[in-house]
Design an enzyme around this catalytic site. Structure first.
Site, PDB file in Angstrom:
ATOM      1  N   LYS A  10       0.846  -1.218   0.000  1.00  0.00           N
ATOM      2  CA  LYS A  10       0.000   0.000   0.000  1.00  0.00           C
ATOM      3  C   LYS A  10       0.874   1.258   0.000  1.00  0.00           C
ATOM      4  O   LYS A  10       1.923   1.280  -0.649  1.00  0.00           O
ATOM      5  CB  LYS A  10      -0.983  -0.029   1.176  1.00  0.00           C
ATOM      6  CG  LYS A  10      -1.801  -1.328   1.197  1.00  0.00           C
ATOM      7  CD  LYS A  10      -2.954  -1.311   2.157  1.00  0.00           C
ATOM      8  CE  LYS A  10      -3.664  -2.667   2.133  1.00  0.00           C
ATOM      9  NZ  LYS A  10      -4.808  -2.747   2.996  1.00  0.00           N
ATOM     10  N   HIS A  94      -9.327  -2.849  -5.665  1.00  0.00           N
ATOM     11  CA  HIS A  94      -9.197  -2.985  -4.206  1.00  0.00           C
ATOM     12  C   HIS A  94     -10.271  -2.125  -3.540  1.00  0.00           C
ATOM     13  O   HIS A  94     -10.583  -1.027  -4.002  1.00  0.00           O
ATOM     14  CB  HIS A  94      -7.798  -2.539  -3.764  1.00  0.00           C
ATOM     15  CG  HIS A  94      -7.495  -2.925  -2.356  1.00  0.00           C
ATOM     16  ND1 HIS A  94      -8.028  -2.247  -1.280  1.00  0.00           N
ATOM     17  CD2 HIS A  94      -6.758  -3.934  -1.844  1.00  0.00           C
ATOM     18  CE1 HIS A  94      -7.611  -2.839  -0.164  1.00  0.00           C
ATOM     19  NE2 HIS A  94      -6.843  -3.854  -0.475  1.00  0.00           N
ATOM     20  N   GLU A 166     -12.034 -10.272  -0.473  1.00  0.00           N
ATOM     21  CA  GLU A 166     -11.590  -9.413   0.633  1.00  0.00           C
ATOM     22  C   GLU A 166     -12.803  -8.693   1.214  1.00  0.00           C
ATOM     23  O   GLU A 166     -13.179  -7.618   0.740  1.00  0.00           O
ATOM     24  CB  GLU A 166     -10.595  -8.365   0.116  1.00  0.00           C
ATOM     25  CG  GLU A 166      -9.311  -8.939  -0.412  1.00  0.00           C
ATOM     26  CD  GLU A 166      -8.121  -8.009  -0.162  1.00  0.00           C
ATOM     27  OE1 GLU A 166      -7.123  -8.488   0.364  1.00  0.00           O
ATOM     28  OE2 GLU A 166      -8.218  -6.812  -0.473  1.00  0.00           O
TER      29      GLU A 166
HETATM   30  P1  PGA Z   1      -4.760  -6.333   5.505  1.00  0.00           P
HETATM   31  O1  PGA Z   1      -4.880  -5.856   3.975  1.00  0.00           O
HETATM   32  O2  PGA Z   1      -4.029  -7.637   5.467  1.00  0.00           O
HETATM   33  O3  PGA Z   1      -3.985  -5.253   6.174  1.00  0.00           O
HETATM   34  O4  PGA Z   1      -6.146  -6.472   6.009  1.00  0.00           O
HETATM   35  C1  PGA Z   1      -5.246  -6.754   2.979  1.00  0.00           C
HETATM   36  C2  PGA Z   1      -5.469  -6.002   1.689  1.00  0.00           C
HETATM   37  O5  PGA Z   1      -5.897  -4.849   1.753  1.00  0.00           O
HETATM   38  O6  PGA Z   1      -5.226  -6.537   0.607  1.00  0.00           O
END
Ligand code: PGA
Length: 258
Positions: A10, A94, A166
């Site tokens: 990110k 995303h 997700e």
């Molecule tokens: P996280 O993020 O593991 O911090 O929840 C996953 C993602 O956003 O792909």
């Protein structure tokens, strides 16, 4: 198809911490042989991270690509550009982009098209918000996201795609999905994509993965699910030991053929 483990860094790192983490990944993940390891750094550091990973098995992903091939799109980065640097994958749709940047299904669909045009494999993120979950809309949300983003794409069913489930409420937070809840979602994705194309397409060209607050404590419960083809890791990918543990747990299950 091999199981895949994707690190999504990110916008969490600066130049120094990003190159250091890349060096750590290079050293620490040498022993990981069964899993395909993919890292998504930020755009500005792709080139440098690509050079660090040169000669290793670690692959690169872009965190996003533009929905058009080229032209007057100030601030955007094209699939062709990131492909040139060495990205073989791109994270598309995303939830952080869908929600915070108002990314629409039409844009998501354009981005998948661009991935295929540039010779990359899209990692398409789908998943419901907590409100949708409370309204029992999880299934309909996922079906709609799959149809709307894939249906006008040219390249399918010949090309590969990764579907990352997700759930928005489980991303980047303290809430966890019970791994037992994953099987019906995997079945739904398989059913939907098999109906759109064919079961052969699903079996040969689709990998179904999970992402959302996965750490090394809960990872084994996910890796043990036979239908799961991988994990997408955010926060836990910023800590090399944590990520290494998730990877080596994945290797244990892969090695057992589970
Ligand atoms: P996280 O993020 O593991 O911090 O929840 C996953 C993602 O956003 O792909």
């Amino acid at each position: 198809m091999r199981r895949i483990l994707i690190a999504n860094w990110k916008m969490n790192l600066n130049h120094q911490t990003q190159t250091q983490l890349a060096e750590d990944f290079k050293k620490r993940l040498k022993k990981i042989k069964q899993l395909e390891i993919v890292v998504a750094p930020s755009f500005v550091h792709l080139q440098e991270v690509s050079e660090i990973f040169n000669g290793t098995n670690i692959k690169l992903a872009a965190q996003d690509v533009a929905f058009e091939k080229s032209g007057a799109f100030t601030g955007e980065v094209s699939a062709g550009e990131v492909r040139e640097i060495g990205c073989q994958y791109a994270i598309i749709g995303h939830s952080e982009r869908r929600i915070k940047l108002n990314e629409t299904e039409k844009m998501v669909s354009g981005k998948i098209n661009q991935c295929y045009g540039a010779g990359m494999i899209p990692i398409l993120c789908v998943g419901e918000t907590s409100e949708e979950r409370m309204r029992n809309e999880t299934e309909s949300v996922i079906i709609k996201q799959l149809y709307d983003s894939i249906y006008k794409v040219s390249g399918l069913p010949e090309k590969e795609i990764i579907i990352a489930y997700e759930p928005v409420w489980a991303v980047g937070g303290s809430q966890f999905l019970d791994p037992d809840e994953l099987a019906p979602i995997a079945f739904l994705v398989k059913k939907t994509l098999s109906a759109m194309y064919s079961e052969k397409f699903y079996n040969n060209n689709v990998r179904f993965i999970y992402g959302g607050s996965v750490n090394s404590i809960i990872a084994p419960a996910f890796w043990s699910a036979k239908f799961l083809d991988g994990l997408l890791i955010g926060a836990a990918s910023l800590d090399i030991e944590e990520f290494y543990n998730i990877a080596s747990e994945g290797e244990t299950f892969s090695a057992r053929g589970q």
